[in-house]
Write a protein that holds these residues in place. Structure first.
Motif, PDB file in Angstrom:
ATOM      1  N   PRO A  39       1.161  -1.203  -0.508  1.00 12.07           N
ATOM      2  CA  PRO A  39       0.146   0.219  -0.238  1.00 12.07           C
ATOM      3  C   PRO A  39       1.355   1.298   0.117  1.00 12.07           C
ATOM      4  CG  PRO A  39      -0.457  -1.121   1.975  1.00 12.07           C
ATOM      5  CD  PRO A  39       1.082  -2.029   1.086  1.00 12.07           C
ATOM      6  N   MET A  40       0.135   2.373  -0.385  1.00 14.62           N
ATOM      7  CA  MET A  40       0.588   3.749  -0.605  1.00 14.62           C
ATOM      8  C   MET A  40       1.161   3.975   0.767  1.00 14.62           C
ATOM      9  SD  MET A  40      -0.384   6.713  -3.140  1.00 14.62           S
ATOM     10  CE  MET A  40      -1.183   7.782  -1.999  1.00 14.62           C
ATOM     11  N   VAL A  41       0.363   3.857   2.198  1.00 11.04           N
ATOM     12  CA  VAL A  41       0.399   4.555   3.090  1.00 11.04           C
ATOM     13  C   VAL A  41       0.387   3.081   4.117  1.00 11.04           C
ATOM     14  CG1 VAL A  41      -0.773   6.192   4.373  1.00 11.04           C
ATOM     15  CG2 VAL A  41      -0.571   6.669   2.463  1.00 11.04           C
ATOM     16  N   GLN A  42       1.583   3.232   5.033  1.00 17.22           N
ATOM     17  CA  GLN A  42       1.548   2.469   5.900  1.00 17.22           C
ATOM     18  C   GLN A  42       1.531   3.714   6.943  1.00 17.22           C
ATOM     19  OE1 GLN A  42       4.964  -0.491   5.259  1.00 17.22           O
ATOM     20  NE2 GLN A  42       4.926   0.339   3.468  1.00 17.22           N
ATOM     21  N   ALA A  43       0.977   3.281   8.000  1.00 17.11           N
ATOM     22  CA  ALA A  43       0.552   4.596   9.419  1.00 17.11           C
ATOM     23  C   ALA A  43       0.565   3.423  10.679  1.00 17.11           C
ATOM     24  CB  ALA A  43      -0.081   4.499   9.025  1.00 17.11           C
ATOM     25  N   GLU A  44       1.361   3.305  11.539  1.00 22.07           N
ATOM     26  CA  GLU A  44       0.988   2.745  13.633  1.00 22.07           C
ATOM     27  C   GLU A  44       0.956   4.473  13.964  1.00 22.07           C
ATOM     28  OE1 GLU A  44       4.101   1.459  14.906  1.00 22.07           O
ATOM     29  OE2 GLU A  44       6.144   2.377  13.355  1.00 22.07           O
ATOM     30  N   VAL A  45      -0.186   4.167  15.729  1.00 20.48           N
ATOM     31  CA  VAL A  45      -0.142   5.263  16.304  1.00 20.48           C
ATOM     32  C   VAL A  45       0.091   4.084  17.511  1.00 20.48           C
ATOM     33  CG1 VAL A  45      -2.327   6.173  17.570  1.00 20.48           C
ATOM     34  CG2 VAL A  45      -2.561   5.667  14.910  1.00 20.48           C
ATOM     35  N   TRP A  46       0.843   5.084  18.312  1.00 23.77           N
ATOM     36  CA  TRP A  46       0.885   5.540  19.949  1.00 23.77           C
ATOM     37  C   TRP A  46      -0.014   6.187  20.851  1.00 23.77           C
ATOM     38  CZ3 TRP A  46       4.526   0.857  20.885  1.00 23.77           C
ATOM     39  CH2 TRP A  46       5.089   0.694  19.887  1.00 23.77           C
ATOM     40  N   ALA A  47      -0.004   5.278  21.597  1.00 18.75           N
ATOM     41  CA  ALA A  47      -1.252   6.930  23.069  1.00 18.75           C
ATOM     42  C   ALA A  47      -0.859   6.489  23.962  1.00 18.75           C
ATOM     43  CB  ALA A  47      -2.833   6.090  22.112  1.00 18.75           C
ATOM     44  N   ARG A  48      -0.958   6.661  24.831  1.00 19.85           N
ATOM     45  CA  ARG A  48      -0.796   6.637  26.056  1.00 19.85           C
ATOM     46  C   ARG A  48      -1.736   7.318  27.156  1.00 19.85           C
ATOM     47  NH1 ARG A  48       4.415   6.505  29.363  1.00 19.85           N
ATOM     48  NH2 ARG A  48       3.836   7.282  31.658  1.00 19.85           N
ATOM     49  N   ARG A  49      -2.073   6.873  27.811  1.00 26.75           N
ATOM     50  CA  ARG A  49      -3.095   6.992  28.768  1.00 26.75           C
ATOM     51  C   ARG A  49      -2.533   7.439  30.140  1.00 26.75           C
ATOM     52  NH1 ARG A  49      -8.117   3.678  30.872  1.00 26.75           N
ATOM     53  NH2 ARG A  49      -9.179   5.088  32.186  1.00 26.75           N
ATOM     54  N   LEU A  50      -2.532   8.913  30.251  1.00 25.14           N
ATOM     55  CA  LEU A  50      -1.857   9.347  31.780  1.00 25.14           C
ATOM     56  C   LEU A  50      -2.516   9.312  32.170  1.00 25.14           C
ATOM     57  CD1 LEU A  50      -2.482  13.408  29.464  1.00 25.14           C
ATOM     58  CD2 LEU A  50      -1.211  11.945  29.287  1.00 25.14           C
ATOM     59  N   ALA A  51      -3.167   9.518  33.264  1.00 24.40           N
ATOM     60  CA  ALA A  51      -4.189   8.518  34.487  1.00 24.40           C
ATOM     61  C   ALA A  51      -2.833   7.557  34.964  1.00 24.40           C
ATOM     62  CB  ALA A  51      -5.660   8.309  34.899  1.00 24.40           C
ATOM     63  N   THR A  52      -2.523   6.523  34.257  1.00 24.21           N
ATOM     64  CA  THR A  52      -2.378   5.489  34.764  1.00 24.21           C
ATOM     65  C   THR A  52      -0.619   4.717  33.820  1.00 24.21           C
ATOM     66  OG1 THR A  52      -2.972   3.994  32.667  1.00 24.21           O
ATOM     67  CG2 THR A  52      -4.673   4.228  34.827  1.00 24.21           C
ATOM     68  N   GLY A  53      -0.840   6.177  32.940  1.00 20.76           N
ATOM     69  CA  GLY A  53       1.086   5.773  32.228  1.00 20.76           C
ATOM     70  C   GLY A  53       1.153   4.477  31.095  1.00 20.76           C
ATOM     71  N   GLU A  54      -0.237   4.053  31.124  1.00 20.27           N
ATOM     72  CA  GLU A  54      -0.138   2.495  30.049  1.00 20.27           C
ATOM     73  C   GLU A  54      -0.254   2.879  28.443  1.00 20.27           C
ATOM     74  OE1 GLU A  54      -3.584  -0.431  31.048  1.00 20.27           O
ATOM     75  OE2 GLU A  54      -4.507   1.511  31.526  1.00 20.27           O
ATOM     76  N   VAL A  55       0.917   2.168  27.967  1.00 20.65           N
ATOM     77  CA  VAL A  55       1.148   2.616  26.284  1.00 20.65           C
ATOM     78  C   VAL A  55       0.211   1.765  25.950  1.00 20.65           C
ATOM     79  CG1 VAL A  55       3.042   3.328  24.620  1.00 20.65           C
ATOM     80  CG2 VAL A  55       3.223   3.510  27.296  1.00 20.65           C
ATOM     81  N   PHE A  56      -0.104   2.113  24.784  1.00 19.70           N
ATOM     82  CA  PHE A  56      -1.098   1.409  23.538  1.00 19.70           C
ATOM     83  C   PHE A  56      -0.218   1.450  22.058  1.00 19.70           C
ATOM     84  CE2 PHE A  56      -3.246   2.238  27.025  1.00 19.70           C
ATOM     85  CZ  PHE A  56      -4.521   0.964  27.378  1.00 19.70           C
ATOM     86  N   HIS A  57       0.654   0.770  21.751  1.00 20.05           N
ATOM     87  CA  HIS A  57       0.237  -0.055  20.096  1.00 20.05           C
ATOM     88  C   HIS A  57      -1.062   0.691  18.925  1.00 20.05           C
ATOM     89  CE1 HIS A  57       2.648  -1.434  16.434  1.00 20.05           C
ATOM     90  NE2 HIS A  57       2.328  -0.259  15.835  1.00 20.05           N
ATOM     91  N   LEU A  58      -1.519   0.807  18.586  1.00 19.60           N
ATOM     92  CA  LEU A  58      -2.717   0.689  17.844  1.00 19.60           C
ATOM     93  C   LEU A  58      -2.698   0.242  16.579  1.00 19.60           C
ATOM     94  CD1 LEU A  58      -5.186   3.517  19.361  1.00 19.60           C
ATOM     95  CD2 LEU A  58      -4.850   2.040  20.557  1.00 19.60           C
ATOM     96  N   PRO A  59      -3.342  -0.307  15.575  1.00 15.42           N
ATOM     97  CA  PRO A  59      -3.932  -0.321  14.026  1.00 15.42           C
ATOM     98  C   PRO A  59      -3.623   1.132  13.559  1.00 15.42           C
ATOM     99  CG  PRO A  59      -5.430  -1.091  15.062  1.00 15.42           C
ATOM    100  CD  PRO A  59      -4.903  -0.426  16.131  1.00 15.42           C
TER     101      PRO A  59
END
Length: 273
Positions: free
Chosen positions: A58-78
């Motif tokens: 595909p022409m575009v490839q993306a990834e998203v990283w999110a951090r929940r501020l209250a807990t410090g949890e980090v998520f790697h989203l599609p």
């Protein structure tokens, strides 16, 4: 996975309640571009990383990283799925708010991932009488028709020169540098132009802009969207439309180029916040 309506509601909340997002950074690559898009509010901080390589599939490839501020949890989203669905949900939010006609046919020009996401989003929220599609890739056109029929919708390829009168919703989702629509559409159409995202790209002909009530996703579109370069008429950002401001025209044109605030909204929806 949140529905398109749930994503649209998350975008509405972020636009009205606020978030912080600088202009996206764009770095040149030997094969394309590297885009970095951070955003945050009082609950979540996100950053989307995108590589655009026109000669690859595909022409575009993306990834998203999110951090929940209250807990410090980090998520790697599609990233690709999130981008496709939140873009279609953004168009859905605008259509729910601004579309003059609430029922009719959907015409999609560009049967790729974004076109498919818009098909699913509009089928989820509106009573579609049929679906039409136009695209260059034969396999993509056939896959789009198959998906529309799987949703229980009558579907066919659009081969005419003019947009049929029963079309109430129109989506352009192509990277075309030149217009992909005729210079006239039926009265009361809602047109979401989501494919072109640089000043030299233009999916919608200038003749149509002169007839439309003009809206955009954020003020950044005024600088980034080819269709909006040099437009002398008012172009209303979606947040202002949510607050009640309206434009004038015989149909509605909603131009989106994307923004990190929408990634923030989608991440919050994916995380159940």
């Amino acid at each position: 996975m949140p529905s398109y309506r749930e994503l649209a509601e998350a975008i509405r909340r972020v636009l009205l309640e606020g978030g912080v997002a600088p202009k996206r950074q764009v770095l040149p690559l030997p094969t394309g571009q590297f885009l970095v898009m951070p955003a945050a509010d009082h609950e979540v901080a996100v950053c989307k990383l995108v590589v655009v390589e026109p000669e690859r599939t595909p022409m575009v490839q993306a990834e998203v990283w999110a951090r929940r501020l209250a807990t410090g949890e980090v998520f790697h989203l599609p990233g690709e799925e999130l981008t496709q669905r939140r873009t279609a949900a953004l168009s859905l939010l605008a259509a729910t708010l601004l579309a003059p006609r609430r029922e009719g046919a959907l015409l999609v020009v560009g049967p790729g991932a974004q076109g498919l996401a818009h098909l699913e989003a509009f089928a989820e929220a509106f009573p579609l009488t049929r679906v039409l599609v136009r695209g260059r890739g034969r396999e993509r056109v056939l896959a789009f028709l198959e998906r529309a029929r799987a949703l229980g919708l009558a579907a066919e390829e659009w081969t005419g020169a003019e947009v049929p009168e029963d079309v109430a919703f129109l989506v352009t989702a192509t990277p075309s540098p030149t217009p992909v629509l005729p210079p006239k559409v039926p009265d009361g159409v809602f047109l979401a132009a989501v494919g072109s995202y640089r000043p030299e790209m233009r999916e919608v002909p200038e003749a149509l802009l002169a007839q439309a009530a003009l809206y955009c996703d954020t003020e950044d579109a005024l600088l980034e969207a080819g269709e909006l370069q040099g437009v002398a008429r008012p172009v209303i950002p979606l947040r202002e439309a949510l607050l009640g401001r309206r434009g004038e025209g015989r149909f509605v044109l909603f131009k989106s180029v994307g923004h990190a605030l929408f990634d923030l909204a989608a991440a919050k929806a994916y995380l159940g916040l």
